[in-house]
Design a protein around this motif. Sequence first.
Motif, PDB file in Angstrom:
ATOM      1  N   LEU A  44       0.834  -1.191   0.000  1.00  0.00           N
ATOM      2  CA  LEU A  44       0.000   0.000   0.000  1.00  0.00           C
ATOM      3  C   LEU A  44       0.873   1.246   0.000  1.00  0.00           C
ATOM      4  O   LEU A  44       1.987   1.226   0.515  1.00  0.00           O
ATOM      5  CB  LEU A  44      -0.882   0.048   1.252  1.00  0.00           C
ATOM      6  N   THR A  45       0.347   2.308  -0.551  1.00  0.00           N
ATOM      7  CA  THR A  45       1.000   3.603  -0.470  1.00  0.00           C
ATOM      8  C   THR A  45       0.306   4.386   0.641  1.00  0.00           C
ATOM      9  O   THR A  45      -0.909   4.538   0.630  1.00  0.00           O
ATOM     10  CB  THR A  45       0.882   4.378  -1.793  1.00  0.00           C
ATOM     11  N   VAL A  46       1.076   4.856   1.597  1.00  0.00           N
ATOM     12  CA  VAL A  46       0.534   5.633   2.713  1.00  0.00           C
ATOM     13  C   VAL A  46       1.054   7.051   2.597  1.00  0.00           C
ATOM     14  O   VAL A  46       2.252   7.274   2.408  1.00  0.00           O
ATOM     15  CB  VAL A  46       0.947   5.016   4.072  1.00  0.00           C
ATOM     16  N   VAL A  47       0.150   8.013   2.685  1.00  0.00           N
ATOM     17  CA  VAL A  47       0.537   9.415   2.602  1.00  0.00           C
ATOM     18  C   VAL A  47       0.704   9.946   4.015  1.00  0.00           C
ATOM     19  O   VAL A  47      -0.209   9.855   4.837  1.00  0.00           O
ATOM     20  CB  VAL A  47      -0.534  10.247   1.854  1.00  0.00           C
ATOM     21  N   ASP A  48       1.861  10.485   4.308  1.00  0.00           N
ATOM     22  CA  ASP A  48       2.150  11.047   5.626  1.00  0.00           C
ATOM     23  C   ASP A  48       1.851  12.540   5.592  1.00  0.00           C
ATOM     24  O   ASP A  48       2.682  13.343   5.177  1.00  0.00           O
ATOM     25  CB  ASP A  48       3.608  10.795   5.997  1.00  0.00           C
ATOM     26  N   PHE A  49       0.662  12.919   6.036  1.00  0.00           N
ATOM     27  CA  PHE A  49       0.271  14.323   6.013  1.00  0.00           C
ATOM     28  C   PHE A  49       1.029  15.153   7.042  1.00  0.00           C
ATOM     29  O   PHE A  49       0.972  16.373   7.004  1.00  0.00           O
ATOM     30  CB  PHE A  49      -1.237  14.468   6.237  1.00  0.00           C
ATOM     31  N   THR A  50       1.738  14.500   7.971  1.00  0.00           N
ATOM     32  CA  THR A  50       2.516  15.263   8.948  1.00  0.00           C
ATOM     33  C   THR A  50       3.817  15.776   8.343  1.00  0.00           C
ATOM     34  O   THR A  50       4.488  16.601   8.948  1.00  0.00           O
ATOM     35  CB  THR A  50       2.842  14.413  10.191  1.00  0.00           C
TER      36      THR A  50
END
Length: 89
Positions: free
Chosen positions: A36-42
Amino acid sequence: FYGAEDLSTAVAEVTRAVPAGNDHVTTGMFLTSVSLTVVDFTALRPISMFDRDLGHLSRQARFLEEFVSELSMPVAPGDEHIDYVPTQV
């Protein structure tokens, strides 16, 4: 369904507004069958429209900053059905 990196966070999030006496939760661990691709909004950083390399992305960056700000706001009891919508889309 509420996903979190650890059990204590998931339980704390879903039981914040639960009336006393409703102290049971069901949990599970899931493993993905594909990557999976996880987007780190932090990890977002502001982008100036005057940035020679990234300036063309300044509007998109501002949108994401505002989106993350909305996601980070506390949810008032009773407003969950509306306030959680951005996190579910």
